[in-house]
Structures are given as C-alpha cells and as structure tokens.
Design an enzyme around this catalytic site. Structure first.
Site, PDB file in Angstrom:
ATOM      1  N   SER A  97       0.826  -1.214   0.000  1.00 51.33           N
ATOM      2  CA  SER A  97       0.000   0.000   0.000  1.00 51.33           C
ATOM      3  C   SER A  97       0.853   1.254   0.000  1.00 51.33           C
ATOM      4  CB  SER A  97      -0.873   0.055   1.255  1.00 51.33           C
ATOM      5  OG  SER A  97      -1.714  -1.043   1.314  1.00 51.33           O
TER       6      SER A  97
ATOM      7  N   HIS B  60      -4.521  -0.748  -5.816  1.00 54.84           N
ATOM      8  CA  HIS B  60      -3.550  -1.739  -6.269  1.00 54.84           C
ATOM      9  C   HIS B  60      -3.713  -1.944  -7.771  1.00 54.84           C
ATOM     10  CE1 HIS B  60      -2.040  -3.469  -2.425  1.00 54.84           C
ATOM     11  NE2 HIS B  60      -3.162  -2.950  -1.971  1.00 54.84           N
TER      12      HIS B  60
ATOM     13  N   HIS C 129      -4.145 -10.786  -2.290  1.00 53.28           N
ATOM     14  CA  HIS C 129      -4.371 -10.990  -0.848  1.00 53.28           C
ATOM     15  C   HIS C 129      -5.309 -12.173  -0.610  1.00 53.28           C
ATOM     16  CE1 HIS C 129      -3.291  -6.698  -1.177  1.00 53.28           C
ATOM     17  NE2 HIS C 129      -2.712  -6.873  -0.007  1.00 53.28           N
TER      18      HIS C 129
ATOM     19  N   TYR D 141      -7.578 -12.316   1.607  1.00 52.21           N
ATOM     20  CA  TYR D 141      -8.941 -11.848   1.890  1.00 52.21           C
ATOM     21  C   TYR D 141      -9.772 -11.588   0.636  1.00 52.21           C
ATOM     22  CZ  TYR D 141      -6.873  -7.156   1.246  1.00 52.21           C
ATOM     23  OH  TYR D 141      -6.212  -6.070   0.761  1.00 52.21           O
ATOM     24  N   GLU D 142      -9.122 -11.608  -0.521  1.00 49.35           N
ATOM     25  CA  GLU D 142      -9.887 -11.441  -1.757  1.00 49.35           C
ATOM     26  C   GLU D 142     -10.646 -12.718  -2.116  1.00 49.35           C
ATOM     27  OE1 GLU D 142      -7.681  -9.019  -4.861  1.00 49.35           O
ATOM     28  OE2 GLU D 142      -6.145  -9.358  -3.353  1.00 49.35           O
TER      29      GLU D 142
ATOM     30  N   ALA E 212       2.169  -2.507   4.320  1.00 49.30           N
ATOM     31  CA  ALA E 212       1.738  -1.587   5.372  1.00 49.30           C
ATOM     32  C   ALA E 212       1.290  -2.450   6.549  1.00 49.30           C
ATOM     33  CB  ALA E 212       0.580  -0.737   4.878  1.00 49.30           C
TER      34      ALA E 212
ATOM     35  N   MET F 105      -1.820  -8.045   6.652  1.00 48.57           N
ATOM     36  CA  MET F 105      -2.677  -9.000   5.934  1.00 48.57           C
ATOM     37  C   MET F 105      -1.984  -9.622   4.725  1.00 48.57           C
ATOM     38  SD  MET F 105      -6.076  -6.606   5.856  1.00 48.57           S
ATOM     39  CE  MET F 105      -6.563  -5.615   7.286  1.00 48.57           C
ATOM     40  N   SER F 106      -0.663  -9.626   4.709  1.00 46.69           N
ATOM     41  CA  SER F 106       0.042 -10.155   3.526  1.00 46.69           C
ATOM     42  C   SER F 106       1.437 -10.634   3.917  1.00 46.69           C
ATOM     43  CB  SER F 106       0.174  -9.045   2.476  1.00 46.69           C
ATOM     44  OG  SER F 106       1.018  -8.019   2.954  1.00 46.69           O
TER      45      SER F 106
ATOM     46  N   ASN G 201      -0.090   2.779  11.165  1.00 47.17           N
ATOM     47  CA  ASN G 201      -0.976   3.136  12.280  1.00 47.17           C
ATOM     48  C   ASN G 201      -0.610   2.250  13.454  1.00 47.17           C
ATOM     49  OD1 ASN G 201      -2.342   1.077  10.287  1.00 47.17           O
ATOM     50  ND2 ASN G 201      -3.116   0.587  12.328  1.00 47.17           N
TER      51      ASN G 201
ATOM     52  N   HIS H   4      -8.846   2.522   6.212  1.00 46.81           N
ATOM     53  CA  HIS H   4      -7.949   2.366   5.063  1.00 46.81           C
ATOM     54  C   HIS H   4      -7.386   3.737   4.674  1.00 46.81           C
ATOM     55  CE1 HIS H   4      -6.147   0.353   1.715  1.00 46.81           C
ATOM     56  NE2 HIS H   4      -6.832   1.035   0.814  1.00 46.81           N
TER      57      HIS H   4
HETATM   58  N1  HPA Z   1      -3.857  -4.309  10.793  1.00 47.33           N
HETATM   59  C1  HPA Z   1      -3.724  -5.104   9.714  1.00 47.33           C
HETATM   60  N2  HPA Z   1      -3.249  -4.685   8.557  1.00 47.33           N
HETATM   61  C2  HPA Z   1      -2.868  -3.408   8.469  1.00 47.33           C
HETATM   62  C3  HPA Z   1      -2.961  -2.528   9.550  1.00 47.33           C
HETATM   63  C4  HPA Z   1      -3.482  -2.998  10.782  1.00 47.33           C
HETATM   64  O1  HPA Z   1      -3.613  -2.284  11.783  1.00 47.33           O
HETATM   65  N3  HPA Z   1      -2.492  -1.319   9.121  1.00 47.33           N
HETATM   66  C5  HPA Z   1      -2.124  -1.479   7.827  1.00 47.33           C
HETATM   67  N4  HPA Z   1      -2.334  -2.746   7.423  1.00 47.33           N
END
Ligand code: HPA
Length: 270
Positions: free
Chosen positions: A28, A59, A81, A83-84, A111, A209-210, A233, A245
């Site tokens: 990201s 993406h 991903h 989750y897709e 990210a 998530m990756s 974050n 997001h």
């Molecule tokens: N959790 C999961 N995936 C993420 C996060 C998070 O806080 N921030 C960016 N990708």
C-alpha cells in the site's frame, strides 16, 4: 498447481524474455514506485492465463520489468491478498512465478499496524521474522517437488545478510528503521483489541494481511528474502481512534518518498 505455474510462465514468456534477478512486491502506498524505474516492459496480470487478479482499490495489477541501477528487476505493482477469496496457493502463485522467471532474491514491502509500543505511525520496520499461525500455510497440499522440499526449514526466512544491507543503507541515508516480527492475519477486517493483545503475547511487533505467506513460498524455493513494513498506524486498541484504510493510505503516502529511496538503494546493493 505446478502445471498452472508453467502455463503462467509460458504466458509471460510469450510477451518478454526478460530475466530478473530481484523481485519486488509493492505494498500500500508504494505502488507508483514501479513507474519510476527504467521500465523495459510490463505485463498485465489480466493477460496471464490463470493468474489471480487483485481487486483492491489502489492496487494496480501488473508486472513491471526493468532496471534499478544495473539490477534487473521484476516488480509486482499490486499483490494478491488472501482476503480477496483466493486459495492460499493462488495468493503465492505470483511469488512462485517470479521465482520461475529467474529471481534469486525477493524484496517484500507492506503496510502494517504497530503492536510494539515503542513504534509510531510512519515508522519503517525491517522484518526479522514472522508468525503465520492465524492463516493457512501456502505450502499445504501436494508438495511441488519441482520447487522445493515437503518440509522446508524456516529458521531464517528473512536473510540476515539482507537485513544487514537494509540496516547499513538506512544508516547511510539517515533513515531511522525499526526491526521486528510481522504477524499475518487474514483481514480484510482490522483486528480487534483482543486479537492485538494476542499477537503481542505471541511476540509480534506489527500486524498485517500479507507478506509472510509470500516469504514462505519464496523460502520453499530457496530464494533469499527480505522485507520492510511501513507501520501506518498503531494497531486496534493501542491506537486511540478507529482504524481506516484512509489513515493507512495517508501515512503510507507521507513516508513514501523515504520508503522508496530506501528500497531503491537497497536493491542496488543486494
Ligand atoms: N492491521 C492489519 N493490517 C494493516 C494494519 C493494521 O492495523 N495497518 C495497515 N495494514
């Protein structure tokens, strides 16, 4: 699965005979880095038969072939991903395909949410190890003997040598970097505060998530792997505010310039 990979490779080879040495997966906020290299050619995921095509906003979906300095690279502009909705074997198909194209080293970026209370949003973290307990292994199913062994060692997924190169390069550039363990969850939802506490007790420093499954597939093939995570974050419950997001993208954009410079300089020294 191996036949599918061979078909995908044939599809790519009909378009280019470029042999990359380094593979780079852009997370990201980093996607546009691929447009900044010396591009030789690009291949859209859509044009590769059997390739899982990404659906996430922000993406793009293509391989970019070209040079970073003198280093021949293939960049994934947009990753796949879990989750897709793809089976985990499809999630790592692009990684395996890059291995079959000839890469020897894989550079992963993403990210993440910070678990380590010493981190702050915007930090870059060298991935030292990972935990994939919350997602299925990409190596489940019949082993692809052509790629690697049934029971691969995972004691040094992220190459100590490349971690050293990243650290050294960051110091030269005056970029502060953190180090830590990346925990992969499935997404697409962000974690609950309880899950974040769990990941912390497991020994995690960042959650996302990756990446970790891609690293595993690459290690299965014997590639040398490294990764940098942009902590966009603080994770749920540690952060005082609800996650979005938008926040992830804003932080990723804020540090993109520094992140890109680090990635580029490291690739030249890999
Ligand atoms: N959790 C999961 N995936 C993420 C996060 C998070 O806080 N921030 C960016 N990708």
């Amino acid at each position: 699965m191996y036949n599918k990979l061979v078909k995908c490779l044939k599809s790519v080879r009909e378009k280019t005979d470029f042999v990359p040495e380094v593979g780079l997966i852009l997370g990201s906020g980093l996607g546009d880095y691929a447009d900044e290299i010396k591009i030789v050619t690009t291949v859209d995921y859509n044009d590769i038969e059997g390739f899982p095509v990404s659906t996430v906003v922000g993406h793009k979906g293509r391989f970019v072939f070209g040079y970073v300095g003198d280093v021949p690279v293939v960049i994934m502009q947009g990753r796949v991903h879990y989750y897709e909705g793809y089976p985990m074997q499809d999630v790592v198909l692009p990684t395996r395909l890059m291995g079959m194209m000839g890469i020897k080293k894989l550079f992963l970026t993403n990210a993440s949410g910070g678990l380590n209370e010493y981190f702050k949003a915007g930090d870059l973290m060298i991935i030292t190890d990972h935990i994939t307990t919350a997602v299925p292994s990409p190596l489940i199913g019949k082993n692809i003997d052509e790629l690697g062994t049934r029971f691969p060692d995972m004691s040094e997924v992220y190459s100590k040598r490349l971690q050293g190169v990243i650290k050294e390069t960051a110091a030269e550039l005056g970029i502060e970097v953190q180090e830590g363990v990346y925990v992969q969850f499935t997404g697409p939802n962000y974690e609950t505060p309880a899950e974040v506490r769990l990941a912390k007790t497991w020994g995690g420093d960042a959650v996302g998530m990756s990446t970790a499954v891609e690293a595993m597939a690459a290690r299965h093939m014997g590639l040398e792997v490294c990764g940098i995570s942009c902590v966009t974050n603080m994770a749920a419950g540690i952060s005082k505010t609800a996650l979005s997001h938008k926040e992830v993208q804003e932080t990723a954009d804020r540090v993109a310039k520094e992140f890109k410079l680090l990635v580029e300089t490291v690739i030249k020294k890999m």
